[in-house]
Write a protein that holds these residues in place. Structure first.
Motif, PDB file in Angstrom:
ATOM      1  N   ALA B   1     -40.025 -32.952 -17.507  1.00  0.00           N
ATOM      2  CA  ALA B   1     -39.242 -31.723 -17.414  1.00  0.00           C
ATOM      3  C   ALA B   1     -38.505 -31.683 -16.073  1.00  0.00           C
ATOM      4  O   ALA B   1     -38.973 -32.213 -15.075  1.00  0.00           O
ATOM      5  N   GLN B   2     -37.346 -31.071 -16.124  1.00  0.00           N
ATOM      6  CA  GLN B   2     -36.567 -30.934 -14.905  1.00  0.00           C
ATOM      7  C   GLN B   2     -36.931 -29.622 -14.208  1.00  0.00           C
ATOM      8  O   GLN B   2     -37.165 -28.612 -14.864  1.00  0.00           O
ATOM      9  N   THR B   3     -36.946 -29.654 -12.897  1.00  0.00           N
ATOM     10  CA  THR B   3     -37.097 -28.420 -12.117  1.00  0.00           C
ATOM     11  C   THR B   3     -36.114 -28.460 -10.961  1.00  0.00           C
ATOM     12  O   THR B   3     -35.781 -29.539 -10.457  1.00  0.00           O
ATOM     13  N   VAL B   4     -35.647 -27.302 -10.563  1.00  0.00           N
ATOM     14  CA  VAL B   4     -34.712 -27.175  -9.451  1.00  0.00           C
ATOM     15  C   VAL B   4     -35.228 -26.065  -8.543  1.00  0.00           C
ATOM     16  O   VAL B   4     -35.555 -24.974  -9.034  1.00  0.00           O
ATOM     17  N   THR B   5     -35.269 -26.336  -7.257  1.00  0.00           N
ATOM     18  CA  THR B   5     -35.822 -25.369  -6.308  1.00  0.00           C
ATOM     19  C   THR B   5     -34.829 -25.104  -5.184  1.00  0.00           C
ATOM     20  O   THR B   5     -34.345 -26.030  -4.538  1.00  0.00           O
ATOM     21  N   GLN B   6     -34.563 -23.837  -4.959  1.00  0.00           N
ATOM     22  CA  GLN B   6     -33.756 -23.413  -3.819  1.00  0.00           C
ATOM     23  C   GLN B   6     -34.655 -22.550  -2.953  1.00  0.00           C
ATOM     24  O   GLN B   6     -35.107 -21.496  -3.379  1.00  0.00           O
ATOM     25  N   SER B   7     -34.899 -22.990  -1.753  1.00  0.00           N
ATOM     26  CA  SER B   7     -35.901 -22.341  -0.910  1.00  0.00           C
ATOM     27  C   SER B   7     -35.339 -21.250  -0.015  1.00  0.00           C
ATOM     28  O   SER B   7     -36.090 -20.606   0.722  1.00  0.00           O
ATOM     29  N   GLN B   8     -34.036 -21.044  -0.068  1.00  0.00           N
ATOM     30  CA  GLN B   8     -33.399 -20.038   0.795  1.00  0.00           C
ATOM     31  C   GLN B   8     -32.901 -18.883  -0.072  1.00  0.00           C
ATOM     32  O   GLN B   8     -31.833 -18.971  -0.648  1.00  0.00           O
ATOM     33  N   PRO B   9     -33.613 -17.796  -0.169  1.00  0.00           N
ATOM     34  CA  PRO B   9     -33.151 -16.678  -1.008  1.00  0.00           C
ATOM     35  C   PRO B   9     -31.857 -16.056  -0.497  1.00  0.00           C
ATOM     36  O   PRO B   9     -31.016 -15.651  -1.291  1.00  0.00           O
ATOM     37  N   GLU B  10     -31.707 -16.001   0.833  1.00  0.00           N
ATOM     38  CA  GLU B  10     -30.515 -15.382   1.409  1.00  0.00           C
ATOM     39  C   GLU B  10     -30.089 -16.133   2.652  1.00  0.00           C
ATOM     40  O   GLU B  10     -30.925 -16.634   3.410  1.00  0.00           O
ATOM     41  N   MET B  11     -28.760 -16.161   2.872  1.00  0.00           N
ATOM     42  CA  MET B  11     -28.218 -16.707   4.101  1.00  0.00           C
ATOM     43  C   MET B  11     -27.002 -15.878   4.490  1.00  0.00           C
ATOM     44  O   MET B  11     -26.312 -15.307   3.620  1.00  0.00           O
ATOM     45  N   CYS B  23     -31.210 -27.559  -1.691  1.00  0.00           N
ATOM     46  CA  CYS B  23     -31.650 -27.638  -3.081  1.00  0.00           C
ATOM     47  C   CYS B  23     -32.472 -28.911  -3.239  1.00  0.00           C
ATOM     48  O   CYS B  23     -32.069 -29.974  -2.759  1.00  0.00           O
ATOM     49  N   THR B  24     -33.614 -28.802  -3.856  1.00  0.00           N
ATOM     50  CA  THR B  24     -34.383 -29.976  -4.249  1.00  0.00           C
ATOM     51  C   THR B  24     -34.629 -29.906  -5.741  1.00  0.00           C
ATOM     52  O   THR B  24     -34.619 -28.832  -6.341  1.00  0.00           O
ATOM     53  N   TYR B  25     -34.854 -31.063  -6.323  1.00  0.00           N
ATOM     54  CA  TYR B  25     -35.018 -31.093  -7.773  1.00  0.00           C
ATOM     55  C   TYR B  25     -36.055 -32.144  -8.121  1.00  0.00           C
ATOM     56  O   TYR B  25     -36.440 -32.974  -7.296  1.00  0.00           O
ATOM     57  N   ASP B  26     -36.491 -32.093  -9.334  1.00  0.00           N
ATOM     58  CA  ASP B  26     -37.433 -33.089  -9.820  1.00  0.00           C
ATOM     59  C   ASP B  26     -37.047 -33.474 -11.235  1.00  0.00           C
ATOM     60  O   ASP B  26     -36.789 -32.601 -12.072  1.00  0.00           O
ATOM     61  N   THR B  27     -36.980 -34.739 -11.494  1.00  0.00           N
ATOM     62  CA  THR B  27     -36.685 -35.244 -12.822  1.00  0.00           C
ATOM     63  C   THR B  27     -37.245 -36.643 -12.972  1.00  0.00           C
ATOM     64  O   THR B  27     -37.355 -37.376 -11.992  1.00  0.00           O
TER      65      THR B  27
END
Lengths: 113, 115
Positions: B1-11, B23-27
């Protein structure tokens, strides 16, 4: 690019009722995608609609709740059935015109009271 | 399964500054696409930039460029000479090159450009 028109742009509905959202594309496409964006959240795919076949639903979404029609290559509808306040979201239609690039409509903002 | 993570809610940055969104992802796939989408208050999702995983060269579109680190599964977006119109939610997304064509989105980063 692609021109994608969605109707309605927004609506306020009573719980227990159903609403049908229309998506019109300016040219023929094989697949159309319906996404949901809950308040303050990211986008989640509801289903993929191919012309001439049953829509393919993602885990957590069922046809009875979100029936989809795809009568031709430029049009699709998504119905949100028996609505509850939890269904308040933006619903977005999208198409893939160029492989790997999705184009989105402006979305339909649904508020359920 | 693919996952995408953005660790910065606001800038938040000042106009004309440069800002980088992470952005980091896993596939498990070897070939896939990565995207950055922009969602302004008008709420229409707009494609900012696209990267194909088999291409080593980082994609660039005018003031927007990416730093694609395949081994680290990282895909950051750099916005140079930021403008007030860049204020929006930014979503990182991935898609397999073959098979199911759905996009998997990250949680989003709300970017504000201040005058």
């Amino acid at each position: 690019s692609a021109v994608i028109s969605q109707k309605p742009s927004r609506d306020i509905c009573q719980r227990g009722t159903s609403l049908t959202i229309q998506c019109q594309v300016d040219s023929q496409v094989t697949m159309m995608f319906w996404y949901r964006q809950q308040p303050g959240q990211s986008l989640t795919l509801i289903a993929t609609a191919n012309q001439g076949s049953e829509a393919t639903y993602e885990s957590g979404f069922v046809i009875d709740k979100f029936p989809i029609s795809r009568p031709n290559l430029t049009f699709s509808t998504l119905t949100v059935s028996n609505m509850s306040p939890e269904d308040s979201s933006i619903y977005l239609c999208s198409v893939e015109r160029v492989p790997g690039e999705l184009f989105f409509g402006e979305g339909s903002r649904l508020t359920v009271l | 399964a693919q996952t995408v993570t953005q660790s910065q809610p606001e800038m938040s940055v000042q106009e004309a500054e440069t800002v980088t969104l992470s952005c980091t992802y896993d596939t498990s796939e070897s070939n896939y696409y990565l995207f950055w989408y922009k969602q302004p208050p008008s709420r229409q999702m707009i494609l900012v930039i696209r990267q194909e995983a088999y291409k080593q060269q980082n994609a660039t579109e005018n003031r927007f460029s990416v730093n694609f680190q395949k081994a680290a599964k990282s895909f950051s977006l750099k916005i140079s000479d930021s403008q007030l119109g860049d204020t929006a939610m930014y979503f990182c997304a991935s898609r397999m090159a073959q098979g199911a064509q759905k996009l998997v989105f990250g949680q989003g980063t709300r970017l504000t450009i201040n005058p």
